[in-house]
Design an enzyme around this catalytic site. Structure first.
Site, PDB file in Angstrom:
ATOM      1  N   LYS A  92       5.148 -24.751   7.352  1.00  0.00           N
ATOM      2  CA  LYS A  92       6.222 -25.633   6.905  1.00  0.00           C
ATOM      3  C   LYS A  92       6.831 -25.148   5.593  1.00  0.00           C
ATOM      4  CE  LYS A  92       5.264 -29.910   5.619  1.00  0.00           C
ATOM      5  NZ  LYS A  92       5.465 -31.261   5.071  1.00  0.00           N
ATOM      6  N   SER A  93       5.986 -24.775   4.632  1.00  0.00           N
ATOM      7  CA  SER A  93       6.491 -24.330   3.336  1.00  0.00           C
ATOM      8  C   SER A  93       7.395 -23.107   3.478  1.00  0.00           C
ATOM      9  CB  SER A  93       5.321 -23.993   2.400  1.00  0.00           C
ATOM     10  OG  SER A  93       4.574 -25.137   2.078  1.00  0.00           O
ATOM     11  N   ARG A 124      11.737 -22.563   2.927  1.00  0.00           N
ATOM     12  CA  ARG A 124      12.263 -21.526   2.039  1.00  0.00           C
ATOM     13  C   ARG A 124      13.117 -20.520   2.791  1.00  0.00           C
ATOM     14  NH1 ARG A 124       7.879 -23.876   0.032  1.00  0.00           N
ATOM     15  NH2 ARG A 124       7.409 -23.830  -2.213  1.00  0.00           N
ATOM     16  N   GLY A 164       9.377 -34.137   0.760  1.00  0.00           N
ATOM     17  CA  GLY A 164       9.400 -33.924  -0.678  1.00  0.00           C
ATOM     18  C   GLY A 164       9.748 -32.500  -1.043  1.00  0.00           C
ATOM     19  N   ARG A 203       8.537 -41.518  -4.212  1.00  0.00           N
ATOM     20  CA  ARG A 203       7.800 -40.409  -4.812  1.00  0.00           C
ATOM     21  C   ARG A 203       8.465 -39.950  -6.111  1.00  0.00           C
ATOM     22  NH1 ARG A 203       6.397 -36.255  -0.067  1.00  0.00           N
ATOM     23  NH2 ARG A 203       5.185 -35.320  -1.743  1.00  0.00           N
ATOM     24  N   SER A 208       2.126 -26.976  -9.774  1.00  0.00           N
ATOM     25  CA  SER A 208       2.958 -27.491  -8.682  1.00  0.00           C
ATOM     26  C   SER A 208       3.862 -26.385  -8.177  1.00  0.00           C
ATOM     27  CB  SER A 208       3.807 -28.677  -9.152  1.00  0.00           C
ATOM     28  OG  SER A 208       4.763 -29.015  -8.164  1.00  0.00           O
ATOM     29  N   ASP A 216      -2.922 -29.817   0.093  1.00  0.00           N
ATOM     30  CA  ASP A 216      -2.464 -30.497   1.307  1.00  0.00           C
ATOM     31  C   ASP A 216      -3.563 -30.643   2.348  1.00  0.00           C
ATOM     32  OD1 ASP A 216       0.100 -30.977   0.424  1.00  0.00           O
ATOM     33  OD2 ASP A 216       0.925 -29.135   1.269  1.00  0.00           O
ATOM     34  N   LYS A 220       1.474 -38.299  -3.054  1.00  0.00           N
ATOM     35  CA  LYS A 220       1.948 -37.627  -1.846  1.00  0.00           C
ATOM     36  C   LYS A 220       2.653 -38.657  -0.957  1.00  0.00           C
ATOM     37  CE  LYS A 220       0.544 -33.319  -2.389  1.00  0.00           C
ATOM     38  NZ  LYS A 220       1.480 -32.164  -2.281  1.00  0.00           N
TER      39      LYS A 220
END
Length: 443
Positions: free
Chosen positions: A28-29, A33, A101, A129, A174, A322, A349
């Site tokens: 997903k990350s 991107r 997020g 959030r 982060s 995560d 989260k």
């Protein structure tokens, strides 16, 4: 503003083992991107392995609204006709990030340097959030961002006279904040540098380099120069280790399990879950390691093994943030006590993952004591005197999937409520899990 339906429920029968071979969806990350950088690159970018989940699709739709031509996704394949560094156009309405997020925080940085105004909105969960940790350093760069009263979405971004590069030291590790600042740095005058207190996932840095953008790294410090241009390229996205984590835990705790997870990304900034589970006694082997588009991948073979409780090293927390809900299930099935500290990030989260996991474990008869920045879990027998244990996932995809895996060791059936958001990161979870032995059905 969208809100996912909350009526979907998972029904789990007790027992079973996980066996065979499985490829979980794309990371997903990295999918987020790839869309973002491909959109502001010069020329075409071709992507394979793209995650067709709700979160990544929210990013894709946002860039279509910003004037980018994107074909797909079809079978994980996407083609982006990049508009270049300065080619984005204003959207005709607020950009809806749904439950994502990552989309909101990274786009906040990228859009802060545009010459037009934008508004970012999200669903009810995302709108609760905190966004201050992104908006404050962006304001130091000159960004003009207005938030709601509690420093939450909607975010209203107006054109800045000029963004100026800064040298920023993150107070809390982060990857989202780091990435947001680096993306803003592409539009800033001078150099933008971010120093981390602990390593976090470095997909943004790796992908910027793959698109031809110089990235300077010196230990915990990473820098980009303003004005850099990106070149379209081909990207293959590996399977998501965060999604694989549920099966790493499930196969570890279920007697008779022998499961191979194929083509999983094993970026060293993401493998904390493997290190934690191995420290607990898990039998996880890394097979056929290879490199795909700048990201290391491998097949992961996991077999059932007796687990023991541990003190989770704090240095591994950012590398497994995560995946920690799944680790809590491993802890519940381990002999002895598992203690987690340094994970206050879990409180903000999609849900308060410390409290929600503690509540759910208590429903299964496990002693779980939440702390401000972590939890203490005493391993034991999963089950209650009730015929069926009802778990409220609070609409959090990782909570829902974690308790689904817990059924492998439960003494009774489990029903998990509010599971619609599982599609944000793992579309088809129930069918894939059933295919390797989890006794699950959807309703």
């Amino acid at each position: 503003m969208t809100t996912a339906a909350s009526g979907q429920r998972f029904h789990l029968s007790q027992g079973g083992a996980l066996c065979g071979r499985l490829r979980v969806p794309g990371d997903k990350s990295i999918s987020h991107r790839a869309i973002m950088l491909g959109s502001i690159a010069d020329g075409e970018t071709e992507i394979s392995g793209f995650l067709e989940g709700a979160d990544a699709l929210a990013t894709l739709r946002a860039f279509r609204r910003l004037g980018v031509e994107i074909d797909g996704p079809r079978g994980g394949r996407v083609r982006i006709r990049g508009v270049g560094r300065d080619g984005l156009r204003p959207a005709d309405a607020p950009l809806d990030m749904g439950n994502s997020g990552t989309s909101m925080r990274l786009l906040c940085g990228l859009l802060a340097g545009q010459r037009f105004a934008s508004t970012l909105v999200g669903d009810a969960s995302l709108s609760r959030r905190p966004m201050r940790r992104v908006t404050e350093p962006l304001a130091e760069m000159g960004a003009q961002i207005e938030t709601a009263g509690e420093d939450t979405a909607p975010l209203r971004i107006t054109p800045a006279a000029e963004l100026v590069g800064i040298d920023y030291r993150l107070p809390v590790a982060s990857a989202q904040v780091k990435s947001s600042l680096l993306l803003a740095g592409l539009y800033a005058r001078g150099q933008t540098c971010v120093t981390e207190p602990a390593p976090t996932r470095d997909h943004t840095e790796r992908m910027l380099a793959a698109f031809g953008c110089p990235v300077a790294r010196d230990g915990a410090r990473v820098c980009v120069e303003g004005g850099a241009r990106l070149r379209g390229c081909r990207l293959e996205i590996p399977a998501d280790i965060s999604s694989a984590a549920f099966f790493l835990v499930g196969a570890s705790i279920a007697p008779g399990s022998d499961l191979t997870l194929e083509h999983v990304g094993i970026n060293p900034t993401r493998t904390g879950v493997i290190d934690i589970l191995r420290a607990m006694g898990a039998d996880i082997r890394i097979e056929a390691p290879r490199d795909v588009g700048g990201e290391p991948v491998a097949d992961l073979r996991v077999r059932a093994a007796p687990l023991r409780g541990i003190q989770i090293p704090e240095e591994l927390v950012p590398l497994a943030i995560d995946e920690l809900p799944a680790v809590f299930i491993a802890a519940a099935c381990a002999e002895g006590e598992t203690v987690l500290t340094g994970a206050e990030e879990l409180r903000v989260k999609e849900s308060d993952r410390i409290q929600v996991m503690a509540d759910g474990l208590a429903r299964l008869g496990i002693a779980a004591e939440p702390q401000l920045d972590g939890i203490r879990i005493q391993g034991g027998r999963l089950g209650t005197d009730e015929t069926t244990a009802l778990i409220d996932s609070h609409g959090d995809h990782r909570i829902a999937m974690s308790f689904a895996i817990a059924a492998l060791r439960a003494s009774g059936t489990i029903e998990i409520d509010d599971c619609a958001n599982v599609a944000t990161s793992f579309p088809g979870f129930a069918a894939l899990a059933a295919g390797v032995g989890l006794r699950i059905r959807e309703a």
